[in-house]
Design an enzyme around this catalytic site. Structure first.
Site, PDB file in Angstrom:
ATOM      1  N   GLU A 193       0.869  -1.161   0.000  1.00 47.73           N
ATOM      2  CA  GLU A 193       0.000   0.000   0.000  1.00 47.73           C
ATOM      3  C   GLU A 193       0.913   1.219   0.000  1.00 47.73           C
ATOM      4  O   GLU A 193       1.768   1.353   0.881  1.00 47.73           O
ATOM      5  CB  GLU A 193      -0.901  -0.004   1.231  1.00 47.73           C
ATOM      6  CG  GLU A 193      -1.897   1.135   1.264  1.00 47.73           C
ATOM      7  CD  GLU A 193      -2.773   1.100   2.507  1.00 47.73           C
ATOM      8  OE1 GLU A 193      -3.626   2.001   2.620  1.00 47.73           O
ATOM      9  OE2 GLU A 193      -2.596   0.207   3.367  1.00 47.73           O
ATOM     10  N   ASP A 221      -6.402   8.781   9.231  1.00 47.63           N
ATOM     11  CA  ASP A 221      -5.081   8.398   9.724  1.00 47.63           C
ATOM     12  C   ASP A 221      -4.796   8.969  11.103  1.00 47.63           C
ATOM     13  O   ASP A 221      -5.156  10.101  11.423  1.00 47.63           O
ATOM     14  CB  ASP A 221      -3.999   8.859   8.740  1.00 47.63           C
ATOM     15  CG  ASP A 221      -4.103   8.144   7.411  1.00 47.63           C
ATOM     16  OD1 ASP A 221      -4.263   6.912   7.429  1.00 47.63           O
ATOM     17  OD2 ASP A 221      -4.033   8.809   6.366  1.00 47.63           O
TER      18      ASP A 221
END
Length: 261
Positions: free
Chosen positions: A49, A60
């Site tokens: 990723e 995040d």
């Protein structure tokens, strides 16, 4: 069959859990991914990723936010992520590469252009955490036209009917969020993970990959009991962040090897 599908078929036949490290483009240095990914593939990584830095990464936690801020300070933009994918292919990386970024920069770049350029560079799919399935049809069409898999998130709070909508659009794999909240390494995985994954499994035949909170070999083994793979993100970025100057590749390699137990 896509490279992602081929990878999961091979790993399933081998009885192995897919290990998917997350790297931030341009972190800790502008071209670090060109060093890290080949070394991590040799250490046991099966897919990658590849983060595209963004100024407001809502999904995040603090670790990846810091990495994103540093990458932006290093001058990284979406174009550099595409160039990085191409550079990794030139360096012989064979594992699937799935860039992960937020929708606004992708939309500004142009979805058709993005899918074309990513595919030409050697990317295998896209992960867009803030793209809901109800608004994904244009992006889905562009990805499909250029042979890219479009990966969606499902969370423990996702209703069954929404999982059905996601499963109808998704390809490659389903990104299953192992906890509620933002990304970040955890000591233990959520106790409700098996039941959650079983609920998703009843609604799709795509491989399920667990992310958010994976930080140890025990986590990878546990995820592998119920899913096809595990994504390690914040824990790996922590290792890179804490490495002495010039040692981040070696430390990252040691960490990825340790995840294989």
């Amino acid at each position: 069959m896509s490279r992602i599908a081929e990878t999961f078929a091979y790993l399933r036949a081998a009885g192995r859990t897919a290990l998917m490290p997350y790297l931030m483009t341009g972190y800790p240095e502008r071209d670090s991914a060109l060093e890290l990914a080949p070394a991590l593939e040799a250490a046991g990584a099966d897919l990658f990723e590849l983060g595209v830095p963004f100024s407001d990464p809502l999904a995040d936690g603090a670790t990846i936010q810091r990495a994103s801020e540093r990458a932006l300070a290093n001058g990284i933009r979406l174009e550099h992520c595409i160039e990085t994918v191409a550079g990794l292919r030139k360096r012989g990386v064979r594992a699937p590469i799935v860039p992960m970024g937020y929708y606004n920069p992708f939309l500004q770049y142009g979805l058709e252009r993005l899918a074309r350029d990513m595919a030409d560079a050697g990317a295998d799919g896209l992960i867009i955490p803030d793209l809901p399935p109800e608004e994904a049809h244009e992006c889905h069409a562009a990805c499909r036209a250029h042979g890219l898999d479009l990966i969606f998130f499902v969370a423990p709070t996702t209703p069954d009917e929404r999982i059905d909508r996601i499963a109808a659009l998704a390809s490659g794999f389903i990104y299953c969020v192992a906890l509620t909240g933002v990304t970040g390494a955890r000591r233990e995985l959520w106790s409700g993970l098996p039941a959650f994954l079983e609920r998703v499994r009843r609604r799709t035949s795509l491989p399920l990959v667990v992310g958010f909170g994976i930080s140890s070999a025990a986590h990878v083994r546990e995820a592998g009991r119920y899913a096809a793979g595990a994504i390690v993100a914040s824990a790996l970025i922590n290792v890179i962040e804490q490495a002495p100057p010039g040692e981040y590749v070696a430390r990252a390699v040691d960490f990825v090897r340790s995840l294989r137990g």
